[in-house]
Design a protein around this motif. Structure first.
Motif, mmCIF file in Angstrom:
data_model
loop_
_atom_site.group_PDB
_atom_site.id
_atom_site.type_symbol
_atom_site.label_atom_id
_atom_site.label_comp_id
_atom_site.label_asym_id
_atom_site.label_seq_id
_atom_site.Cartn_x
_atom_site.Cartn_y
_atom_site.Cartn_z
ATOM 1 N N THR A 47 -68.057 -59.911 -9.521
ATOM 2 C CA THR A 47 -69.510 -59.949 -9.729
ATOM 3 C C THR A 47 -69.970 -59.253 -11.000
ATOM 4 O OG1 THR A 47 -71.609 -59.737 -8.527
ATOM 5 C CG2 THR A 47 -70.108 -57.841 -8.452
ATOM 6 N N CYS A 49 -71.773 -56.942 -13.326
ATOM 7 C CA CYS A 49 -72.968 -56.118 -13.107
ATOM 8 C C CYS A 49 -73.865 -56.686 -12.016
ATOM 9 C CB CYS A 49 -73.748 -55.959 -14.407
ATOM 10 S SG CYS A 49 -74.538 -57.472 -14.999
ATOM 11 N N GLY A 50 -73.395 -57.745 -11.338
ATOM 12 C CA GLY A 50 -74.136 -58.305 -10.212
ATOM 13 C C GLY A 50 -75.103 -59.404 -10.570
ATOM 14 N N GLU A 69 -66.200 -56.652 -6.815
ATOM 15 C CA GLU A 69 -65.864 -56.300 -8.197
ATOM 16 C C GLU A 69 -64.700 -55.313 -8.233
ATOM 17 O OE1 GLU A 69 -65.201 -55.838 -11.915
ATOM 18 O OE2 GLU A 69 -66.658 -57.357 -11.255
ATOM 19 N N ALA A 78 -73.543 -52.839 -10.828
ATOM 20 C CA ALA A 78 -74.005 -53.855 -9.875
ATOM 21 C C ALA A 78 -74.828 -53.221 -8.760
ATOM 22 C CB ALA A 78 -72.813 -54.617 -9.299
ATOM 23 N N ILE A 93 -72.579 -54.732 -2.406
ATOM 24 C CA ILE A 93 -71.588 -54.654 -3.481
ATOM 25 C C ILE A 93 -70.351 -53.946 -2.937
ATOM 26 C CG2 ILE A 93 -71.053 -53.778 -5.775
ATOM 27 C CD1 ILE A 93 -73.127 -56.034 -5.734
#
Length: 249
Positions: A47, A49-50, A69, A78, A93
């Motif tokens: 992902t 930084c999302g 991640e 993220a 996350i």
């Protein structure tokens, strides 16, 4: 930490490293390409930084997401971005290795998997000295085969894998997907201009699917004037949020 505002109607403010891995237009292309019939939970593998999970959360306001991640520095960004966007109730996350997905998630738990994976094999092209960028661009920590295996594990029957990749490896990608019983269902090539070869391919595959492959018209990023095409501008401006994106279901 550098803030990067994402324009209306996305209503997101993203923070990312000024020197490490930074998202590009592939994130918008991928979020736009996910069909409206995609089911949750949706997981974004790698992902960063999302950004893709956040864009999709705006597209699908009643669905839940997971961003996985590997790199701790990016996972921290993220999580921060999720909190800043007030989406912590819908996006989780997880810092973890895609290669270890079977130990992180039950089999068949996801309705949709999205991914913008590294596409350069080790030894192909310049290896960036920045670790964040190197892992994101080269298969240092994840090969195509390992990615496909992870998607196969995560997806329920008729679940969808939606990903962005490089056209030069399209034959290999399709072969890997078929072996994993992920039938390519929809494909779109992205060109910088009408005169240049494709530099990006968007692919949707279905777990245990039987549909024939649909190849959509190509997408041009830049117009002859040098600016973005009307369609690319619409993607940046969030056409998918208001339901204008073609339904490929």
């Amino acid at each position: 930490m550098e803030p990067a505002a994402v324009h209306e109607p996305w209503q997101l403010t993203l923070h990312q490293s000024p020197h490490g891995y930074r998202f590009a237009l592939e994130a918008f292309l991928l979020a736009d390409f996910v069909p409206v019939t995609a089911t949750d939970p949706l997981i974004d593998l790698g992902t960063g930084c999302g950004v893709v999970a956040l864009l999709l959360a705006r597209r699908f306001p009643h669905r839940r997401f997971v961003g996985l991640e590997l790199q701790r520095s990016l996972a921290v960004f993220a999580q921060h971005n999720v909190v800043c966007s007030s989406l912590q109730h819908r996006i989780d996350i997880v810092q973890g290795d895609i290669r270890q997905v079977p130990s992180l998630f039950p089999s068949g738990v996801c309705g949709t998997v999205v991914c913008n994976p590294p596409y350069r094999t080790v030894g192909n092209g310049h290896l960036n000295p920045n670790p964040e960028k190197a892992i994101a661009r080269h298969e240092l920590a994840l090969t195509l085969s390992q990615l496909v295996q992870a998607a196969q594990h995560l997806l329920c029957r008729r679940g969808r894998l939606v990903m962005v990749y490089h056209p030069s490896r399209l034959p290999e990608l399709c072969a890997q997907l078929e072996t994993a019983r992920l039938r390519p269902r929809c494909l779109r090539l992205v060109h910088a201009t009408a005169q240049t070869p494709a530099s990006i391919v968007l692919v949707e595959a279905v777990r245990d699917g039987r549909d024939a492959l649909t190849v959509l018209p190509p997408l041009w990023v830049y117009a002859a004037s040098g600016g973005y095409t009307a369609e690319m501008q619409a993607i940046f401006q969030g056409r998918a949020i208001v339901g204008d994106t073609p339904d490929t279901a």
